[in-house]
Write an enzyme that holds these catalytic residues in place. Sequence first.
Site, PDB file in Angstrom:
ATOM      1  N   ASN A  11       0.868  -1.176   0.000  1.00  0.00           N
ATOM      2  CA  ASN A  11       0.000   0.000   0.000  1.00  0.00           C
ATOM      3  C   ASN A  11       0.907   1.229   0.000  1.00  0.00           C
ATOM      4  O   ASN A  11       1.469   1.577   1.022  1.00  0.00           O
ATOM      5  CB  ASN A  11      -0.891  -0.043   1.257  1.00  0.00           C
ATOM      6  CG  ASN A  11      -1.711   1.221   1.433  1.00  0.00           C
ATOM      7  OD1 ASN A  11      -1.780   2.063   0.537  1.00  0.00           O
ATOM      8  ND2 ASN A  11      -2.335   1.358   2.597  1.00  0.00           N
ATOM      9  N   LYS A  13       0.121   4.251  -0.386  1.00  0.00           N
ATOM     10  CA  LYS A  13      -0.530   5.451   0.164  1.00  0.00           C
ATOM     11  C   LYS A  13      -0.284   6.636  -0.780  1.00  0.00           C
ATOM     12  O   LYS A  13      -0.212   6.441  -1.988  1.00  0.00           O
ATOM     13  CB  LYS A  13      -0.052   5.701   1.597  1.00  0.00           C
ATOM     14  CG  LYS A  13      -0.191   4.442   2.459  1.00  0.00           C
ATOM     15  CD  LYS A  13       0.017   4.647   3.921  1.00  0.00           C
ATOM     16  CE  LYS A  13      -0.143   3.312   4.634  1.00  0.00           C
ATOM     17  NZ  LYS A  13      -0.029   3.420   6.089  1.00  0.00           N
ATOM     18  N   HIS A  96      -9.466   1.280   4.947  1.00  0.00           N
ATOM     19  CA  HIS A  96      -8.192   1.497   5.635  1.00  0.00           C
ATOM     20  C   HIS A  96      -8.403   2.479   6.798  1.00  0.00           C
ATOM     21  O   HIS A  96      -9.201   3.412   6.691  1.00  0.00           O
ATOM     22  CB  HIS A  96      -7.154   2.040   4.653  1.00  0.00           C
ATOM     23  CG  HIS A  96      -5.782   2.025   5.224  1.00  0.00           C
ATOM     24  ND1 HIS A  96      -5.336   2.996   6.093  1.00  0.00           N
ATOM     25  CD2 HIS A  96      -4.767   1.132   5.109  1.00  0.00           C
ATOM     26  CE1 HIS A  96      -4.100   2.706   6.463  1.00  0.00           C
ATOM     27  NE2 HIS A  96      -3.734   1.572   5.886  1.00  0.00           N
ATOM     28  N   GLU A  98      -6.748   4.896   7.798  1.00  0.00           N
ATOM     29  CA  GLU A  98      -6.530   6.312   7.462  1.00  0.00           C
ATOM     30  C   GLU A  98      -7.775   6.895   6.798  1.00  0.00           C
ATOM     31  O   GLU A  98      -8.118   8.059   7.016  1.00  0.00           O
ATOM     32  CB  GLU A  98      -5.284   6.453   6.568  1.00  0.00           C
ATOM     33  CG  GLU A  98      -4.013   6.210   7.376  1.00  0.00           C
ATOM     34  CD  GLU A  98      -2.856   5.628   6.589  1.00  0.00           C
ATOM     35  OE1 GLU A  98      -2.852   5.680   5.350  1.00  0.00           O
ATOM     36  OE2 GLU A  98      -1.930   5.107   7.250  1.00  0.00           O
ATOM     37  N   GLU A 168      -5.439  -4.904  10.610  1.00  0.00           N
ATOM     38  CA  GLU A 168      -4.413  -3.886  10.825  1.00  0.00           C
ATOM     39  C   GLU A 168      -4.730  -3.101  12.094  1.00  0.00           C
ATOM     40  O   GLU A 168      -5.509  -2.134  12.041  1.00  0.00           O
ATOM     41  CB  GLU A 168      -4.382  -2.901   9.642  1.00  0.00           C
ATOM     42  CG  GLU A 168      -4.058  -3.536   8.314  1.00  0.00           C
ATOM     43  CD  GLU A 168      -3.461  -2.522   7.343  1.00  0.00           C
ATOM     44  OE1 GLU A 168      -2.401  -2.814   6.790  1.00  0.00           O
ATOM     45  OE2 GLU A 168      -4.040  -1.441   7.166  1.00  0.00           O
ATOM     46  N   GLY A 174       2.509   2.180  10.770  1.00  0.00           N
ATOM     47  CA  GLY A 174       3.484   3.262  10.620  1.00  0.00           C
ATOM     48  C   GLY A 174       4.210   3.629  11.901  1.00  0.00           C
ATOM     49  O   GLY A 174       4.862   4.667  11.966  1.00  0.00           O
ATOM     50  N   SER A 215       3.474  -2.184  10.349  1.00  0.00           N
ATOM     51  CA  SER A 215       4.917  -2.239  10.599  1.00  0.00           C
ATOM     52  C   SER A 215       5.550  -3.575  10.220  1.00  0.00           C
ATOM     53  O   SER A 215       6.483  -4.037  10.875  1.00  0.00           O
ATOM     54  CB  SER A 215       5.226  -1.876  12.064  1.00  0.00           C
ATOM     55  OG  SER A 215       4.811  -0.558  12.333  1.00  0.00           O
TER      56      SER A 215
HETATM   57  P1  PGA Z   1       2.853   0.234   7.653  1.00  0.00           P
HETATM   58  O1  PGA Z   1       1.378   0.473   7.056  1.00  0.00           O
HETATM   59  O2  PGA Z   1       3.379  -1.044   7.046  1.00  0.00           O
HETATM   60  O3  PGA Z   1       3.627   1.454   7.240  1.00  0.00           O
HETATM   61  O4  PGA Z   1       2.712   0.108   9.133  1.00  0.00           O
HETATM   62  C1  PGA Z   1       0.506  -0.590   6.842  1.00  0.00           C
HETATM   63  C2  PGA Z   1      -0.775  -0.095   6.215  1.00  0.00           C
HETATM   64  O5  PGA Z   1      -1.211   1.015   6.541  1.00  0.00           O
HETATM   65  O6  PGA Z   1      -1.387  -0.779   5.369  1.00  0.00           O
END
Ligand code: PGA
Length: 255
Positions: A11, A13, A96, A98, A168, A174, A215
């Site tokens: 992803n 983003k 997601h 976000e 997640e 992140g 992560s």
């Molecule tokens: P990350 O994000 O691997 O940077 O923790 C995962 C995601 O948001 O799908």
Amino acid sequence: MMARPPLVAGNWKMNKTVAGALRLVEEMLPGLQAVGGVEKLLCPPAPALMPLSAILDGKNIGLGAQNLYWEKEGAYTGELSAAMVKEFCQYVILGHSERRAIFNESDADIQRKVQAALAAGLRPVLCVGETLEQNEAGRAAEIVSSQLRAALEGAQVDSAEALVIAYEPVWAIGTGKAATPEATNTLLRNVVRPTLAGLFGEHVATSVRVLYGGSVNAANGASFFAETEIDGALVGGASLKAQEFVGIVQAAQQK
Ligand code: PGA
């Protein structure tokens, strides 16, 4: 053929211009193509979908969008329909955290998006997960189960290939603080699959792929893939680094 072939999705983003996306794919392509037995999926920003679909044609690497809107067409400035996504993609990330937190997407919005995706023949990668506060209050199971039921209510899922779930935990995204593989496996076994069984029956519940996200990197990937219920990863930050992403895909090959 394995019942649930491992899937590693990147992803990206809101990162990479088209030029940057082309450079990143060029860098990771040899490494990705050298790994068999793992389904690979890239989810770049929308402008990169068209050029990447041409480059990845015939290379066994899937493409996914990061969002769509449920209406078919019309006066919805800034949005992408499922049909527009389907021109270039097999998958679409939906729900997601976000999108939920920054863009105020509700469970009802996500449900409409899931249905629009399925109706267009796109496979949703449906993201669910609890916040830190909910986790500390012992509410992870309740939140994950209710997000799944809300998003999937009324969905026509008759084959396991139609859908992918990504667990997640918001606090792991992140942050560099991944969940433990053991706790993730337990939640998938005790909450995610039983909830899917309640919605779609045992067969779909045991054959839908459930990914972990939060992560994941080349160093910790294998510890997640060693768990029986974890079928792959949804990778954010590490999917923007060719070596890291290839390393995660290689780790998934051990599954
Ligand atoms: P990350 O994000 O691997 O940077 O923790 C995962 C995601 O948001 O799908």
